[in-house]
Design a protein around this motif. Structure first.
Motif, mmCIF file in Angstrom:
data_model
loop_
_atom_site.group_PDB
_atom_site.id
_atom_site.type_symbol
_atom_site.label_atom_id
_atom_site.label_comp_id
_atom_site.label_asym_id
_atom_site.label_seq_id
_atom_site.Cartn_x
_atom_site.Cartn_y
_atom_site.Cartn_z
ATOM 1 N N ILE A 4 0.825 -1.204 0.000
ATOM 2 C CA ILE A 4 0.000 0.000 0.000
ATOM 3 C C ILE A 4 0.858 1.253 0.000
ATOM 4 C CG2 ILE A 4 -1.712 1.284 1.310
ATOM 5 C CD1 ILE A 4 -2.941 -1.352 2.051
ATOM 6 N N THR A 5 1.901 1.303 0.828
ATOM 7 C CA THR A 5 2.796 2.450 0.845
ATOM 8 C C THR A 5 4.239 1.966 0.798
ATOM 9 O OG1 THR A 5 2.916 2.511 3.251
ATOM 10 C CG2 THR A 5 1.199 3.848 2.212
ATOM 11 N N ALA A 6 5.107 2.874 0.389
ATOM 12 C CA ALA A 6 6.534 2.558 0.331
ATOM 13 C C ALA A 6 7.325 3.832 0.595
ATOM 14 C CB ALA A 6 6.896 1.985 -1.037
ATOM 15 N N ASN A 7 8.598 3.656 0.924
ATOM 16 C CA ASN A 7 9.507 4.782 1.116
ATOM 17 C C ASN A 7 10.084 5.175 -0.235
ATOM 18 O OD1 ASN A 7 9.293 4.761 3.963
ATOM 19 N ND2 ASN A 7 10.753 3.089 4.071
ATOM 20 N N TYR A 8 10.064 6.451 -0.530
ATOM 21 C CA TYR A 8 10.605 6.959 -1.784
ATOM 22 C C TYR A 8 11.647 8.021 -1.506
ATOM 23 C CZ TYR A 8 6.780 4.630 -4.195
ATOM 24 O OH TYR A 8 5.927 3.693 -4.684
ATOM 25 N N GLU A 9 12.567 8.149 -2.426
ATOM 26 C CA GLU A 9 13.615 9.150 -2.352
ATOM 27 C C GLU A 9 13.701 9.820 -3.711
ATOM 28 O OE1 GLU A 9 17.986 8.022 -2.084
ATOM 29 O OE2 GLU A 9 17.450 8.419 0.003
ATOM 30 N N VAL A 10 13.696 11.137 -3.731
ATOM 31 C CA VAL A 10 13.817 11.871 -4.988
ATOM 32 C C VAL A 10 14.956 12.879 -4.855
ATOM 33 C CG1 VAL A 10 12.011 13.515 -4.328
ATOM 34 C CG2 VAL A 10 12.640 13.312 -6.697
ATOM 35 N N VAL A 11 15.801 12.899 -5.876
ATOM 36 C CA VAL A 11 16.849 13.906 -5.968
ATOM 37 C C VAL A 11 16.553 14.706 -7.230
ATOM 38 C CG1 VAL A 11 19.314 14.342 -6.291
ATOM 39 C CG2 VAL A 11 18.563 12.476 -4.823
ATOM 40 N N TYR A 12 16.516 16.024 -7.082
ATOM 41 C CA TYR A 12 16.334 16.855 -8.263
ATOM 42 C C TYR A 12 17.343 17.992 -8.252
ATOM 43 C CZ TYR A 12 13.117 19.421 -5.112
ATOM 44 O OH TYR A 12 12.546 20.082 -4.058
ATOM 45 N N VAL A 13 17.704 18.426 -9.456
ATOM 46 C CA VAL A 13 18.705 19.468 -9.644
ATOM 47 C C VAL A 13 18.018 20.667 -10.275
ATOM 48 C CG1 VAL A 13 20.919 20.060 -10.685
ATOM 49 C CG2 VAL A 13 20.451 17.691 -10.040
ATOM 50 N N LEU A 14 18.127 21.805 -9.590
ATOM 51 C CA LEU A 14 17.523 23.044 -10.078
ATOM 52 C C LEU A 14 18.580 23.936 -10.706
ATOM 53 C CD1 LEU A 14 15.300 23.801 -6.964
ATOM 54 C CD2 LEU A 14 14.578 22.769 -9.106
ATOM 55 N N ASP A 15 18.140 24.770 -11.633
ATOM 56 C CA ASP A 15 19.030 25.719 -12.291
ATOM 57 C C ASP A 15 19.338 26.859 -11.319
ATOM 58 O OD1 ASP A 15 20.387 27.415 -13.955
ATOM 59 O OD2 ASP A 15 18.762 27.667 -15.396
ATOM 60 N N PRO A 16 20.608 27.041 -10.912
ATOM 61 C CA PRO A 16 20.930 28.098 -9.950
ATOM 62 C C PRO A 16 20.792 29.506 -10.512
ATOM 63 C CG PRO A 16 22.926 27.001 -10.664
ATOM 64 C CD PRO A 16 21.778 26.265 -11.278
ATOM 65 N N ALA A 17 20.665 29.651 -11.826
ATOM 66 C CA ALA A 17 20.512 30.970 -12.436
ATOM 67 C C ALA A 17 19.147 31.586 -12.127
ATOM 68 C CB ALA A 17 20.710 30.866 -13.941
ATOM 69 N N GLN A 18 18.213 30.801 -11.602
ATOM 70 C CA GLN A 18 16.884 31.315 -11.263
ATOM 71 C C GLN A 18 16.921 32.326 -10.121
ATOM 72 O OE1 GLN A 18 13.636 28.229 -11.181
ATOM 73 N NE2 GLN A 18 15.425 27.000 -10.706
ATOM 74 N N GLY A 19 17.883 32.170 -9.244
ATOM 75 C CA GLY A 19 17.955 33.029 -8.070
ATOM 76 C C GLY A 19 17.465 32.294 -6.839
ATOM 77 N N GLU A 20 17.861 32.787 -5.684
ATOM 78 C CA GLU A 20 17.548 32.118 -4.418
ATOM 79 C C GLU A 20 16.050 32.053 -4.129
ATOM 80 O OE1 GLU A 20 19.738 33.697 -1.134
ATOM 81 O OE2 GLU A 20 21.625 33.619 -2.221
ATOM 82 N N GLU A 21 15.329 33.123 -4.437
ATOM 83 C CA GLU A 21 13.891 33.158 -4.133
ATOM 84 C C GLU A 21 13.120 32.141 -4.967
ATOM 85 O OE1 GLU A 21 13.098 37.210 -4.903
ATOM 86 O OE2 GLU A 21 14.131 37.894 -3.097
ATOM 87 N N ALA A 22 13.445 32.038 -6.236
ATOM 88 C CA ALA A 22 12.763 31.081 -7.114
ATOM 89 C C ALA A 22 13.086 29.650 -6.713
ATOM 90 C CB ALA A 22 13.143 31.333 -8.571
#
Length: 98
Positions: A4-22
């Motif tokens: 029914i449920t499982a443990n998940y792990e997600v790694v994502y990489v964001l573009d740093p040119a967006q700025g800290e707020e974004a």
């Protein structure tokens, strides 16, 4: 009996040119999405790191690790949202088991 449920792990990489707020807004958005559809959400921001290879001529990315527990439908939806989100360079979702 089906899982029914499982443990998940997600790694994502964001573009740093967006700025800290974004970047902070995107991290908060994905975290709230995981909290609405799962439980035990933990977000670890690794920050800016050098990429192993250039992606769209960029050599750095902002790495985020998120773990959560949910049913099998939510990771598919999260993957879809990560693929269409502006500023997400790469992402990977892994099922860690029960």
């Amino acid at each position: 009996m089906a899982k029914i449920t499982a443990n998940y792990e997600v790694v994502y990489v964001l573009d740093p040119a967006q700025g800290e707020e974004a970047i902070a807004a995107q991290v908060a958005n994905f975290k709230s999405l995981a909290e609405q559809n799962g439980s035990d959400v933990v977000v670890e921001e690794w920050g800016n790191r050098k990429l192993a290879y250039p992606i769209n001529y960029k050599t750095e990315g902002y790495y985020v690790l998120m773990t959560f527990v949910s049913g099998p439908a939510f990771p598919r939806e999260l993957d879809r949202k990560l693929r269409i989100a502006e500023g997400v360079m790469r992402s990977l979702i892994v099922c860690k088991g029960e």
